[in-house]
Design a protein around this motif. Structure first.
Motif, PDB file in Angstrom:
ATOM      1  N   ALA A   1       0.841  -1.173   0.000  1.00 59.57           N
ATOM      2  CA  ALA A   1       0.000   0.000   0.000  1.00 59.57           C
ATOM      3  C   ALA A   1       0.889   1.240   0.000  1.00 59.57           C
ATOM      4  O   ALA A   1       1.884   1.284   0.715  1.00 59.57           O
ATOM      5  N   THR A   2       0.527   2.216  -0.790  1.00 63.04           N
ATOM      6  CA  THR A   2       1.228   3.491  -0.806  1.00 63.04           C
ATOM      7  C   THR A   2       0.219   4.592  -0.520  1.00 63.04           C
ATOM      8  O   THR A   2      -0.866   4.616  -1.096  1.00 63.04           O
ATOM      9  N   VAL A   3       0.578   5.482   0.392  1.00 66.54           N
ATOM     10  CA  VAL A   3      -0.344   6.528   0.817  1.00 66.54           C
ATOM     11  C   VAL A   3       0.408   7.847   0.920  1.00 66.54           C
ATOM     12  O   VAL A   3       1.445   7.922   1.590  1.00 66.54           O
ATOM     13  N   ALA A   4      -0.119   8.876   0.261  1.00 69.09           N
ATOM     14  CA  ALA A   4       0.393  10.238   0.437  1.00 69.09           C
ATOM     15  C   ALA A   4      -0.403  10.875   1.569  1.00 69.09           C
ATOM     16  O   ALA A   4      -1.628  10.819   1.586  1.00 69.09           O
ATOM     17  N   LEU A   5       0.302  11.460   2.531  1.00 77.62           N
ATOM     18  CA  LEU A   5      -0.364  12.094   3.666  1.00 77.62           C
ATOM     19  C   LEU A   5      -0.671  13.536   3.282  1.00 77.62           C
ATOM     20  O   LEU A   5       0.148  14.432   3.437  1.00 77.62           O
ATOM     21  N   THR A   6      -1.877  13.745   2.756  1.00 76.93           N
ATOM     22  CA  THR A   6      -2.262  15.037   2.181  1.00 76.93           C
ATOM     23  C   THR A   6      -2.854  16.003   3.205  1.00 76.93           C
ATOM     24  O   THR A   6      -3.150  17.144   2.874  1.00 76.93           O
ATOM     25  N   THR A   7      -3.039  15.526   4.435  1.00 77.52           N
ATOM     26  CA  THR A   7      -3.547  16.376   5.506  1.00 77.52           C
ATOM     27  C   THR A   7      -2.716  16.126   6.762  1.00 77.52           C
ATOM     28  O   THR A   7      -1.859  15.239   6.788  1.00 77.52           O
ATOM     29  N   THR A   8      -3.018  16.875   7.813  1.00 74.90           N
ATOM     30  CA  THR A   8      -2.379  16.618   9.106  1.00 74.90           C
ATOM     31  C   THR A   8      -3.298  15.799  10.011  1.00 74.90           C
ATOM     32  O   THR A   8      -3.034  15.642  11.194  1.00 74.90           O
ATOM     33  N   SER A   9      -4.348  15.251   9.430  1.00 75.05           N
ATOM     34  CA  SER A   9      -5.265  14.367  10.161  1.00 75.05           C
ATOM     35  C   SER A   9      -4.773  12.926  10.061  1.00 75.05           C
ATOM     36  O   SER A   9      -4.050  12.563   9.135  1.00 75.05           O
ATOM     37  N   GLN A  10      -5.192  12.118  10.994  1.00 75.52           N
ATOM     38  CA  GLN A  10      -4.869  10.692  10.986  1.00 75.52           C
ATOM     39  C   GLN A  10      -5.350  10.053   9.689  1.00 75.52           C
ATOM     40  O   GLN A  10      -6.482  10.265   9.273  1.00 75.52           O
ATOM     41  N   THR A  11      -4.484   9.281   9.047  1.00 77.14           N
ATOM     42  CA  THR A  11      -4.806   8.606   7.790  1.00 77.14           C
ATOM     43  C   THR A  11      -4.585   7.108   7.963  1.00 77.14           C
ATOM     44  O   THR A  11      -3.515   6.687   8.426  1.00 77.14           O
ATOM     45  N   THR A  12      -5.576   6.304   7.598  1.00 77.41           N
ATOM     46  CA  THR A  12      -5.444   4.849   7.724  1.00 77.41           C
ATOM     47  C   THR A  12      -4.528   4.312   6.641  1.00 77.41           C
ATOM     48  O   THR A  12      -4.708   4.584   5.458  1.00 77.41           O
ATOM     49  N   LEU A  13      -3.536   3.527   7.054  1.00 76.65           N
ATOM     50  CA  LEU A  13      -2.609   2.875   6.128  1.00 76.65           C
ATOM     51  C   LEU A  13      -3.069   1.463   5.800  1.00 76.65           C
ATOM     52  O   LEU A  13      -3.085   1.059   4.640  1.00 76.65           O
ATOM     53  N   VAL A  14      -3.411   0.710   6.841  1.00 75.26           N
ATOM     54  CA  VAL A  14      -3.866  -0.678   6.692  1.00 75.26           C
ATOM     55  C   VAL A  14      -4.956  -0.913   7.721  1.00 75.26           C
ATOM     56  O   VAL A  14      -4.811  -0.532   8.887  1.00 75.26           O
ATOM     57  N   SER A  15      -6.047  -1.562   7.298  1.00 72.42           N
ATOM     58  CA  SER A  15      -7.136  -1.881   8.212  1.00 72.42           C
ATOM     59  C   SER A  15      -7.549  -3.330   8.004  1.00 72.42           C
ATOM     60  O   SER A  15      -7.823  -3.740   6.881  1.00 72.42           O
ATOM     61  N   ASN A  16      -7.561  -4.095   9.087  1.00 68.35           N
ATOM     62  CA  ASN A  16      -8.003  -5.491   9.045  1.00 68.35           C
ATOM     63  C   ASN A  16      -9.376  -5.543   9.716  1.00 68.35           C
ATOM     64  O   ASN A  16      -9.491  -5.379  10.927  1.00 68.35           O
TER      65      ASN A  16
END
Length: 108
Positions: A1-16
């Motif tokens: 998974a690749t994620v750009a952190l576009t905000t300063t809010s918590q961003t989910t990377l992986v969710s099971n």
């Protein structure tokens, strides 16, 4: 998974998800700072519920990533097993400065 952190809010990377009947083996988490001039802080948390819910437990907290550099938060020597109804999130100190790569395997 690749994620750009576009905000300063918590961003989910992986969710099971709950009742997924899977365990995710997290092999690597790397955070890259794509800002050419400024360092940026990052926090990576493991949550006691899916989608960033529940209680957050820090893998790293407000760690500084130098400009044009990368930080390996987790690698194959320190792999983490993400059980059902658990998740991993990232929070950036500055929007649009950090990109995160997560390598994982689904085990059923």
């Amino acid at each position: 998974a690749t994620v750009a952190l576009t905000t300063t809010s918590q961003t989910t990377l992986v969710s099971n998800a709950a009742s997924s009947d899977k365990v995710f083996k997290i092999n690597m988490i790397q955070v890259a700072n794509v800002d050419a001039t400024a360092a940026c802080d990052v926090t990576i948390d493991v949550h006691s519920a899916a989608s960033g819910g529940g209680t957050a437990y820090s893998l790293i907290s407000t760690a500084s990533v130098a400009s044009d550099a990368a930080l390996v938060v987790l690698d194959k020597n320190t792999a983490l097993y993400l059980e059902e109804d658990r998740s991993i999130t990232a929070t950036a100190g500055t929007a649009n400065d950090l990109e995160v790569i997560v390598s994982y395997e689904e085990i059923s």
